[in-house]
Design a protein around this motif. Structure first.
Motif, short mmCIF file in Angstrom:
data_model
loop_
_atom_site.label_atom_id
_atom_site.label_comp_id
_atom_site.label_asym_id
_atom_site.label_seq_id
_atom_site.Cartn_x
_atom_site.Cartn_y
_atom_site.Cartn_z
N MET A 228 3.06 0.29 13.64
CA MET A 228 3.43 1.63 13.20
C MET A 228 4.76 2.08 13.78
N GLU A 229 5.42 1.22 14.53
CA GLU A 229 6.64 1.63 15.24
C GLU A 229 7.76 2.03 14.29
N ASN A 230 7.87 1.35 13.16
CA ASN A 230 9.00 1.59 12.26
C ASN A 230 8.61 2.28 10.96
N VAL A 231 7.39 2.85 10.93
CA VAL A 231 6.93 3.43 9.67
C VAL A 231 7.69 4.69 9.29
N ALA A 232 8.16 5.44 10.29
CA ALA A 232 8.92 6.65 9.99
C ALA A 232 10.21 6.29 9.24
N ALA A 233 10.86 5.21 9.67
CA ALA A 233 12.08 4.76 8.99
C ALA A 233 11.77 4.26 7.59
N ALA A 234 10.61 3.61 7.43
CA ALA A 234 10.23 3.11 6.12
C ALA A 234 9.98 4.26 5.14
N GLY B 280 12.18 5.45 1.71
CA GLY B 280 11.51 5.48 0.41
C GLY B 280 10.76 4.21 0.07
N LEU B 281 10.40 3.42 1.10
CA LEU B 281 9.72 2.16 0.84
C LEU B 281 8.26 2.35 0.45
N PHE B 282 7.66 3.44 0.88
CA PHE B 282 6.32 3.80 0.42
C PHE B 282 6.10 5.27 0.66
N LYS B 283 4.99 5.78 0.11
CA LYS B 283 4.68 7.21 0.20
C LYS B 283 3.30 7.40 0.79
N ARG B 284 3.16 8.45 1.56
CA ARG B 284 1.86 8.81 2.13
C ARG B 284 1.12 9.72 1.16
N GLU B 285 -0.19 9.54 1.10
CA GLU B 285 -0.98 10.30 0.14
C GLU B 285 -1.45 11.63 0.74
N TYR B 286 -1.03 12.71 0.13
CA TYR B 286 -1.43 14.06 0.53
C TYR B 286 -2.45 14.56 -0.48
N ARG B 287 -3.71 14.32 -0.22
CA ARG B 287 -4.74 14.73 -1.18
C ARG B 287 -5.72 15.70 -0.54
N ASP B 288 -6.32 16.49 -1.35
CA ASP B 288 -7.37 17.48 -1.05
C ASP B 288 -7.40 17.96 0.40
N ARG C 278 11.95 15.18 -0.66
CA ARG C 278 12.42 13.83 -0.38
C ARG C 278 11.67 12.77 -1.19
N ASP C 279 10.63 13.19 -1.88
CA ASP C 279 9.81 12.28 -2.70
C ASP C 279 9.22 11.15 -1.86
N LEU D 248 0.84 -1.20 0.00
CA LEU D 248 0.00 0.00 0.00
C LEU D 248 0.88 1.25 0.00
N GLY D 249 0.60 2.13 -0.95
CA GLY D 249 1.41 3.34 -1.07
C GLY D 249 2.56 3.20 -2.03
N THR D 250 2.68 1.98 -2.64
CA THR D 250 3.75 1.75 -3.60
C THR D 250 3.23 1.39 -4.99
N GLY D 251 1.93 1.06 -5.07
CA GLY D 251 1.37 0.65 -6.35
C GLY D 251 1.76 -0.76 -6.74
N ALA D 252 2.07 -1.62 -5.73
CA ALA D 252 2.59 -2.95 -6.02
C ALA D 252 1.51 -3.99 -6.23
#
Length: 260
Positions: free
Chosen positions: A211-217, A221-229, A250-251, A35-39
Motif C-alpha cells: 500500500m506504500e505507493n497507492v496514493a501515487a497510483a 489515475g491508474l485505478f479508482k476507489r469505490e465510494y458506495r452507500d 479528479r475522477d 481491481l478498480g479499473t474493470g480490466a
C-alpha cells in the motif's frame, strides 16, 4: 477447486476465507487483475458489481460476501458456522450487518486518509478523531453482544465471530484497538489462536506493504476507489464532503457500475 477472487485487506474477503478454512475447504485465492479499473473480464463476467470477494465454484458464480457465506453453508454444511436456533441465527446475521455497514465504512475511511492520503492536516485529524469515537461506540456495542459468551456465535466459533474479526482487527491496525483487559480484547486474542483466523490476518498484514505507493497510483489515475452507500455516507457525515468533491473533480473515485 473453487476460485476466490479477493484482496487480503478486504474484510468481506477475509470473512469468506475464514469460513472456508474453518470448514477445511481448499480454494484458489486469486486477486483480480486491475481491481478498480474493470480490466479483468473473467472477474466481471459473473460479478457485475466489480467487487471482491467473488467465488467461482464450477458453473456457480457467486458475488456479495453474505451470499457467498450462505452458499458455503449450503454447499459444505459441516461444520456449521450458523447457530442452531432461529433467534441465534438472526442475532448472528444482525451482527454481520452492523459490521459490514457501520464498522466497515469507518475502517475504509481510515484507509482513505492514511493509505490514499485523501486529507491532511486539521481535516485529517478531525476525521480520525470522529472515527475513533465511532469505533469506541461500536466496541461498546460488541461488548454488550458478547456479554459472558466465549464467542459471539455462542459456545463455538462461527458466523458472527468470523464477521466481527476482520473489522476489529482492521481498526487495531490504525491504532484503535479494544481496551486491554476487556471482553472484546480477550475474544480477539482467542480468535487469533485459530489457524483460520491467524492465516487470514497474516495475509492482511503482508498486503499492507503493497500500500506504500497507492496514493501515487490514485493520483496518476491508474485505478479508482469505490465510494458506495455506507462509505459515502461515512465520508460526508465525518467531515469529508470536500474529499468526495475533490475525488469527483479528479475522477479518481467510482461508484457501483450500471447493470447491463
Amino acid at each position: 477447486m473453487p476460485i476466490l477472487y479477493e484482496h487480503p485487506l478486504s474484510p468481506y474477503a477475509q470473512k469468506v476465507k475464514i469460513s472456508l478454512r474453518e470448514k477445511g475447504i481448499e480454494f484458489e485465492s486469486r486477486p483480480p487483475a486491475g481491481l478498480g479499473t474493470g480490466a479483468d473480464s473473467d472477474f466481471l463476467r459473473g460479478n457485475p458489481r466489480g467487487e471482491v470477494p467473488f467465488l467461482r465454484d464450477g458453473d456457480a458464480a457467486i458475488f456479495d460476501s453474505t451470499v457467498i457465506l450462505e452458499y458455503i453453508e449450503d454447499r459444505w454444511p459441516s461444520p456449521p458456522m450458523l447457530p442452531q436456533t432461529p433467534v441465534e441465527r438472526a442475532r448472528a446475521r444482525q451482527i454481520e450487518e452492523v459490521m459490514d455497514t457501520h464498522y466497515e465504512a469507518i475502517n475504509w475511511g481510515l484507509g482513505e486518509l492514511n493509505y490514499f492520503e485523501r486529507a491532511e492536516g486539521e481535516l485529517k485529524a478531525t476525521m480520525e478523531k470522529r472515527a475513533g469515537k465511532q469505533i469506541a461506540g461500536l466496541h461498546d456495542w460488541l461488548e454488550r453482544r458478547l456479554g459472558n459468551r466465549t464467542w459471539f456465535n455462542g459456545e463455538t466459533f462461527g458466523w458472527a465471530d468470523l464477521c466481527v474479526f476482520p473489522h476489529v482487527n482492521g481498526s487495531t491496525r490504525f491504532g484503535f484497538e479494544p481496551k486491554l483487559g476487556s471482553a472484546l480484547s480477550d475474544w480477539r486474542s482467542r480468535a487469533m489462536r485459530r489457524d483460520s483466523v491467524a492465516r487470514t490476518a497474516t495475509e492482511a498484514v503482508s498486503a499492507i506493504s503493497n500500500m506504500e505507493n497507492v496514493a501515487a497510483a490514485i493520483e496518476a489515475g491508474l485505478f479508482k476507489r469505490e465510494y458506495r452507500d455506507h462509505r459515502l455516507e461515512w465520508m460526508i457525515k465525518s467531515g469529508g464532503l470536500d474529499v468526495v468533491l475533490d475525488g469527483l473533480k479528479r475522477d479518481n473515485i467510482r461508484f457501483t457500475p450500471d447493470f447491463g
